[in-house]
Design an enzyme around this catalytic site. Structure first.
Site, mmCIF file in Angstrom:
data_model
loop_
_atom_site.group_PDB
_atom_site.id
_atom_site.type_symbol
_atom_site.label_atom_id
_atom_site.label_comp_id
_atom_site.label_asym_id
_atom_site.label_seq_id
_atom_site.Cartn_x
_atom_site.Cartn_y
_atom_site.Cartn_z
ATOM 1 N N GLU A 44 1.225 -1.021 -0.155
ATOM 2 C CA GLU A 44 0.034 -0.382 -0.441
ATOM 3 C C GLU A 44 0.600 1.067 0.056
ATOM 4 O OE1 GLU A 44 -2.968 0.235 3.313
ATOM 5 O OE2 GLU A 44 -3.900 2.463 2.821
ATOM 6 N N ARG A 269 5.363 -12.537 9.918
ATOM 7 C CA ARG A 269 5.955 -11.245 9.177
ATOM 8 C C ARG A 269 7.266 -10.955 9.735
ATOM 9 N NH1 ARG A 269 3.959 -5.859 9.354
ATOM 10 N NH2 ARG A 269 2.140 -6.929 8.096
ATOM 11 N N LYS A 279 4.377 0.946 10.154
ATOM 12 C CA LYS A 279 4.656 2.348 9.051
ATOM 13 C C LYS A 279 3.925 3.629 9.204
ATOM 14 C CE LYS A 279 3.621 0.397 5.115
ATOM 15 N NZ LYS A 279 2.162 -0.066 4.320
HETATM 16 P P1 ATP Z 1 0.493 -2.026 6.679
HETATM 17 O O1 ATP Z 1 0.059 -1.856 7.722
HETATM 18 O O2 ATP Z 1 0.149 0.078 6.242
HETATM 19 O O3 ATP Z 1 -1.164 -2.608 6.129
HETATM 20 P P2 ATP Z 1 2.160 -3.544 5.378
HETATM 21 O O4 ATP Z 1 3.235 -3.666 6.755
HETATM 22 O O5 ATP Z 1 1.112 -4.379 5.431
HETATM 23 O O6 ATP Z 1 1.471 -2.225 5.951
HETATM 24 P P3 ATP Z 1 2.217 -3.159 2.905
HETATM 25 O O7 ATP Z 1 2.560 -1.949 2.659
HETATM 26 O O8 ATP Z 1 0.394 -4.244 2.851
HETATM 27 O O9 ATP Z 1 2.717 -2.961 4.545
HETATM 28 O O10 ATP Z 1 2.753 -4.469 3.073
HETATM 29 C C1 ATP Z 1 2.818 -5.177 1.315
HETATM 30 C C2 ATP Z 1 3.567 -6.805 1.744
HETATM 31 O O11 ATP Z 1 5.014 -6.880 3.023
HETATM 32 C C3 ATP Z 1 2.500 -7.676 2.438
HETATM 33 O O12 ATP Z 1 1.666 -8.505 1.249
HETATM 34 C C4 ATP Z 1 2.371 -7.375 3.515
HETATM 35 O O13 ATP Z 1 2.178 -8.892 4.077
HETATM 36 C C5 ATP Z 1 3.988 -7.376 3.193
HETATM 37 N N1 ATP Z 1 4.610 -6.825 4.438
HETATM 38 C C6 ATP Z 1 4.152 -6.290 4.833
HETATM 39 N N2 ATP Z 1 5.151 -5.895 6.669
HETATM 40 C C7 ATP Z 1 5.600 -7.267 6.818
HETATM 41 C C8 ATP Z 1 7.018 -7.613 7.691
HETATM 42 N N3 ATP Z 1 6.948 -7.535 8.378
HETATM 43 N N4 ATP Z 1 7.053 -9.234 7.254
HETATM 44 C C9 ATP Z 1 7.138 -10.193 6.001
HETATM 45 N N5 ATP Z 1 6.227 -9.091 5.082
HETATM 46 C C10 ATP Z 1 5.719 -7.802 4.821
HETATM 47 MG MG MG Z 2 -0.750 -3.767 4.845
#
Ligand code: ATP
Ligand code: MG
Length: 571
Positions: A44, A269, A279
């Site tokens: 996102e 994650r 974020k």
């Molecule tokens: P938000 O809190 O804004 O949803 P998010 O960390 O999920 O943030 P995204 O931009 O939606 O961020 O993440 C893009 C991709 O990265 C998604 O598939 C998410 O699952 C993955 N991702 C985000 N944070 C992690 C993490 N700490 N470890 C592994 N994958 C991650």
């Molecule tokens: Mg997300």
């Protein structure tokens, strides 16, 4: 993979084994997706990518590449209020930096808004969606809890005609924000809260970074994500564990719509000690000026990590080492640092730099004389060759490499003691000059001309080798030393009413403005990585100006002396 010529699934593979890879291998065997492997990375655009995203990138791009598949980059941009083009640009830059390429497959969920809207209308027509007038607060009350079923909305049984008309008027902008929603008609008694008539569309009169004011209703992430994967014919939709409970909803949507069904697989994650990956909280650090920006070298963002001097190779090796699983844990920051050191050890050119200079005068070295000595650029890599380092009568050494009163086990320079100057000569301390506060400001020494290159013809040994820089040739630079941004292993773990910022490390940045660098560093390019001998890995910061380089300490070398000193102090 070329579907007409798929790689046989039992052929030996290069990637490390993990359960997601096993699922893909299995699907290739059974022909589930006709031999296709097509993944996507779906950020996102509401912040900068961080080290956690590196894991997701490594999985999505790495697995597809291993099996000759494809990976899309898709911005899941369904929330107009928090998204910005600045984030889109930086995300693309960092994906490339990590070494991944989406080729011509760059997509935006917002490009699917017309299709998603058509699907919403389709669900209304089949009686699977309705317009609800409950306020957000009322909806929360009707929703129930984990142990109590929810209550049906009084608007749940509106006719298809009325729903179609109201949804059209929502889209036409007739209603204020938050006054109505479009909801899926599923099951208010479901044990899974996500299935209790979730919202599909909300009214939001907001400018979108791509669609401008075309829309005043926006699909919820959950109504957009699965269908976006379906549109792109993703085979393995890899996401983090918190989406496990959303999977039944994603399945419900694609089944009700009768469209292509990707397979969702959840993994843990990444969490790292002394690091924060939310974020929202990272944004707070930037907005409140607690760090110097998104790319502050202390930040866990990929932009920060790059500026710090961590390499993409090290990040990918780290991701391979931690693997993937179904339970969330926390990985030691030290493991990431280990992979960075291992990579930099292979590639970083060795140079000499003095961070906290102490002047040394070699009394028996002729005034005005200078010479050039051969220094090895990288003992790990013979092809890196050698360079010339200038030597003269006045040098700088580290303040730490001299003690007037040496403690036990201190073998570096002290009165009467002989040490080796790296690549140069044996040096013996004769006397010191002190300032009015009694601090040593200058050390007088003699050198042994017979030890040129660092060895004594009579075979005598010294116990320490120290680095140095010739004073008249030295380039002055700024060096920024970093420590962990947080003092606690889990910085988000705070007492009620407290904010995570209480765990910020007040000493995470130390700036040294008068470091003395060997002259070869004057031409160093921004981003270049070096090993300052005996001190650690350093890289050139973009703040560098002509004549005044700025270096970031990527990581110290493992400092055994510091440990000994600490242990001795504790005694
Ligand atoms: P938000 O809190 O804004 O949803 P998010 O960390 O999920 O943030 P995204 O931009 O939606 O961020 O993440 C893009 C991709 O990265 C998604 O598939 C998410 O699952 C993955 N991702 C985000 N944070 C992690 C993490 N700490 N470890 C592994 N994958 C991650
Ligand atoms: Mg997300």
């Amino acid at each position: 993979m070329n579907p007409s010529n798929p790689t046989p699934p039992d052929e030996p593979r290069s990637g490390p084994s993990n359960f997601i890879r096993d699922i893909i291998l299995d699907d290739l065997k059974t022909g589930k997706f006709q031999g296709r492997v097509h993944t996507r990375f779906p950020p996102e655009p509401n912040g900068y990518l961080h080290i956690g995203h590196a894991k997701s990138l490594w999985l999505n791009f790495g697995l597809a590449a291993e099996f000759g598949g494809k990976t899309n980059l898709r911005f899941d941009d369904t929330n107009p209020e928090k998204e910005e083009t600045e984030y889109v640009d930086s995300i693309m830059e960092m994906v490339h930096w990590l070494g991944y390429d989406w080729e011509d497959r760059l997509f935006y969920a917002s490009d699917y808004f017309p299709q998603l809207h058509a699907w919403a209308v389709q669900l209304i027509k089949t009686g699977k969606a309705y317009v609800c007038d409950l306020t957000a607060e009322e909806m929360r009350q009707y929703r129930g809890t984990l142990t109590e079923a929810g209550q049906e909305s009084p608007y749940r049984h509106r006719s298809v005609e009325e729903n179609l008309e109201l949804f059209e008027r929502m889209r036409a902008g007739e209603f204020p924000d938050g006054s109505r929603t479009l909801r899926a008609k599923i099951d208010m008694a479901s044990a899974n809260l996500n299935m209790r008539d979730p919202v599909m569309y909300r009214i939001l009169h907001a400018e979108h970074h791509r669609t401008g004011d075309t829309w005043c209703i926006y699909p919820m992430y959950d109504f957009a994500h699965g269908q976006s994967d379906s549109i792109e014919r993703i085979t393995h939709s890899i996401c983090t564990l918190e989406f496990e409970d959303h999977r039944p909803l994603y399945d419900w949507y694609v089944e009700q719509l009768g469209i292509y069904h990707p397979q969702q697989i959840e993994f843990d994650r990444l969490n790292l000690t002394y690091t924060m990956m939310s974020k929202r909280k990272l944004l707070q650090l930037v907005q409140n000026g607690l760090v110097r920006g998104w790319d502050d070298p202390r930040m866990p963002t990929l932009a920060g990590i790059r500026r710090r001097g961590f390499t993409p190779e090290a990040l990918r090796n780290f991701c391979a080492a931690i693997g993937v699983s179904k339970t969330t844990g926390i990985v030691e920051l030290g493991l990431l640092e280990h992979h960075v050191r291992e990579d930099l050890n292979k590639r970083a050119l060795r140079v000499m730099a003095v961070l906290r200079p102490l002047k040394v005068v070699i009394d028996n070295y002729p005034e005005g004389q200078e010479e050039e000595l051969d220094a090895v650029n990288n003992p790990e890599d013979a092809s890196a060759g050698t360079r010339k380092v200038p030597f003269s009568r006045v040098l700088y050494i580290e303040q730490d490499d001299f003690r007037e009163d040496p403690p036990k086990q201190y073998f570096r320079l002290s009165p009467g003691r002989e040490v080796r100057l790296r690549y140069a000569y044996f040096l013996t301390c004769a006397s010191v000059v002190k300032n009015e506060r009694g601090e040593v400001v200058e050390v007088h020494c003699t050198y042994d001309p017979a030890t040129r290159g660092g060895n004594a013809p009579d075979g005598r040994k010294v116990k320490a080798t120290i680095h140095w820089v010739s004073a008249q040739h030295a380039v002055e630079g700024e060096v920024r030393l970093y420590d962990n941004l947080f003092t606690e292993e889990n910085p988000s773990d705070v007492a009620e009413g407290q904010d995570f910022t209480v765990n910020l490390n007040p000493n995470s940045l130390e700036v040294l403005t008068a470091a003395k660098l060997e002259p070869s560093l004057l031409e160093a390019n921004v981003g270049a990585c070096y090993q300052f001998e005996r001190l650690g890995y350093f890289c050139v910061d973009p703040d560098s100006t002509a004549g005044k380089p700025v270096f970031n300490r990527t990581l110290p070398l493992k400092d055994t002396w510091a440990k000994i000193e600490k242990r001795d102090k504790a005694k």
